[in-house]
Write an enzyme that holds these catalytic residues in place. Structure first.
Site, short mmCIF file in Angstrom:
data_model
loop_
_atom_site.label_atom_id
_atom_site.label_comp_id
_atom_site.label_asym_id
_atom_site.label_seq_id
_atom_site.Cartn_x
_atom_site.Cartn_y
_atom_site.Cartn_z
N ASN A 5 2.59 8.37 -11.99
CA ASN A 5 2.02 7.79 -13.21
C ASN A 5 0.62 8.34 -13.46
O ASN A 5 -0.17 8.48 -12.53
CB ASN A 5 1.93 6.27 -13.06
CG ASN A 5 3.29 5.62 -12.85
OD1 ASN A 5 4.28 6.09 -13.39
ND2 ASN A 5 3.35 4.57 -12.05
N HIS A 39 1.28 2.94 -16.70
CA HIS A 39 1.57 2.12 -15.52
C HIS A 39 0.84 2.59 -14.25
O HIS A 39 1.25 2.27 -13.14
CB HIS A 39 3.08 2.06 -15.25
CG HIS A 39 3.52 0.84 -14.50
ND1 HIS A 39 3.32 0.69 -13.14
CD2 HIS A 39 4.13 -0.28 -14.92
CE1 HIS A 39 3.80 -0.49 -12.76
NE2 HIS A 39 4.29 -1.10 -13.83
N GLN A 40 -0.26 3.34 -14.41
CA GLN A 40 -1.02 3.73 -13.22
C GLN A 40 -2.03 2.64 -12.90
O GLN A 40 -2.86 2.30 -13.73
CB GLN A 40 -1.74 5.07 -13.45
CG GLN A 40 -2.46 5.58 -12.21
CD GLN A 40 -3.18 6.91 -12.43
OE1 GLN A 40 -3.34 7.34 -13.57
NE2 GLN A 40 -3.59 7.55 -11.37
N HIS A 63 -1.13 10.02 -7.10
CA HIS A 63 -0.15 9.70 -6.05
C HIS A 63 1.26 9.89 -6.58
O HIS A 63 1.54 9.65 -7.75
CB HIS A 63 -0.34 8.29 -5.50
CG HIS A 63 -0.39 7.22 -6.55
ND1 HIS A 63 -1.50 6.97 -7.32
CD2 HIS A 63 0.56 6.34 -6.96
CE1 HIS A 63 -1.25 5.98 -8.16
NE2 HIS A 63 0.00 5.59 -7.97
P1 5GP Z 1 0.67 3.03 -9.55
O1 5GP Z 1 1.13 1.88 -10.41
O2 5GP Z 1 -0.80 3.29 -9.67
O3 5GP Z 1 1.50 4.28 -9.78
O4 5GP Z 1 0.99 2.61 -8.06
C1 5GP Z 1 0.02 2.23 -7.13
C2 5GP Z 1 0.76 1.81 -5.88
O5 5GP Z 1 -0.18 1.64 -4.84
C3 5GP Z 1 1.51 0.48 -6.03
O6 5GP Z 1 2.90 0.69 -5.81
C4 5GP Z 1 0.88 -0.42 -4.98
O7 5GP Z 1 1.81 -1.25 -4.32
C5 5GP Z 1 0.23 0.58 -4.02
N1 5GP Z 1 -0.95 0.07 -3.36
C6 5GP Z 1 -2.01 -0.51 -3.96
N2 5GP Z 1 -2.92 -0.88 -3.04
C7 5GP Z 1 -2.40 -0.51 -1.82
C8 5GP Z 1 -2.88 -0.64 -0.49
O8 5GP Z 1 -3.96 -1.18 -0.21
N3 5GP Z 1 -2.10 -0.15 0.50
C9 5GP Z 1 -0.89 0.45 0.24
N4 5GP Z 1 -0.18 0.91 1.29
N5 5GP Z 1 -0.41 0.58 -1.01
C10 5GP Z 1 -1.15 0.10 -2.04
#
Ligand code: 5GP
Length: 144
Positions: free
Chosen positions: A89, A95-96, A102
């Protein structure tokens, strides 16, 4: 140019916040997502700080590209999944949540995994041709 803002992933990289580390090399870290959509949901991040994929250096992009298929194989072997999604994302509107590049590896186990709303339309010739011209112009401006 503005420095990219630090995020929680910096703390995961430094070890200040613990994580279940799957893989690490000079450019890349992979660890389990804390809120998995399915068992084996893994995040693959560059060590380089940056919010969006289009800002990533060639070195980090290449390092992620090199290791991603290997990590997918490991996730499949470890979980028994035969299908998975790669999700990446860019932007809060897309949805980021964490503004550090990542890639999600999300195995599909029956109904658990990535839910996808795919509302497709149709590609019309004049619009398609205009888009291709603009994209090729943008690539040319980058010297690609
Ligand atoms: P995004 O919505 O930005 O693509 O996804 C971010 C991801 O990071 C989410 O799936 C969330 O669960 C994960 N995430 C956020 N904070 C942490 C954390 O402190 N540790 C881990 N292992 N994952 C995290």
């Amino acid at each position: 140019m503005n420095q990219p803002a630090p995020t929680i992933f910096d703390k995961i990289l430094s070890g200040e916040i613990p994580s279940y580390r799957v893989y690490e090399d000079d450019h890349v870290l992979a660890f389990l997502d804390i809120g998995p959509l399915s068992s084996g949901h893994t995040l693959v991040i560059p060590k380089e700080r940056g919010a969006f994929l289009h800002q990533l250096s060639e070195a980090s992009s290449a390092a992620i590209g090199r290791v991603l298929p290997r990590l997918c194989r490991a996730v499949m072997k470890a979980t028994g999944a035969t299908a998975y999604n790669i999700l990446q994302n860019n932007g809060t509107a897309a949805h980021q949540e964490v503004l550090h590049v990542h890639f999600h590896i999300i195995p599909r186990h029956g109904e658990s995994g990535l839910g996808i709303g795919w509302k497709s339309s149709s590609l019309e010739a004049p619009a398609a041709q205009k888009l291709v011209s603009r994209m090729q112009q943008a690539l040319a401006e980058e010297g690609a």
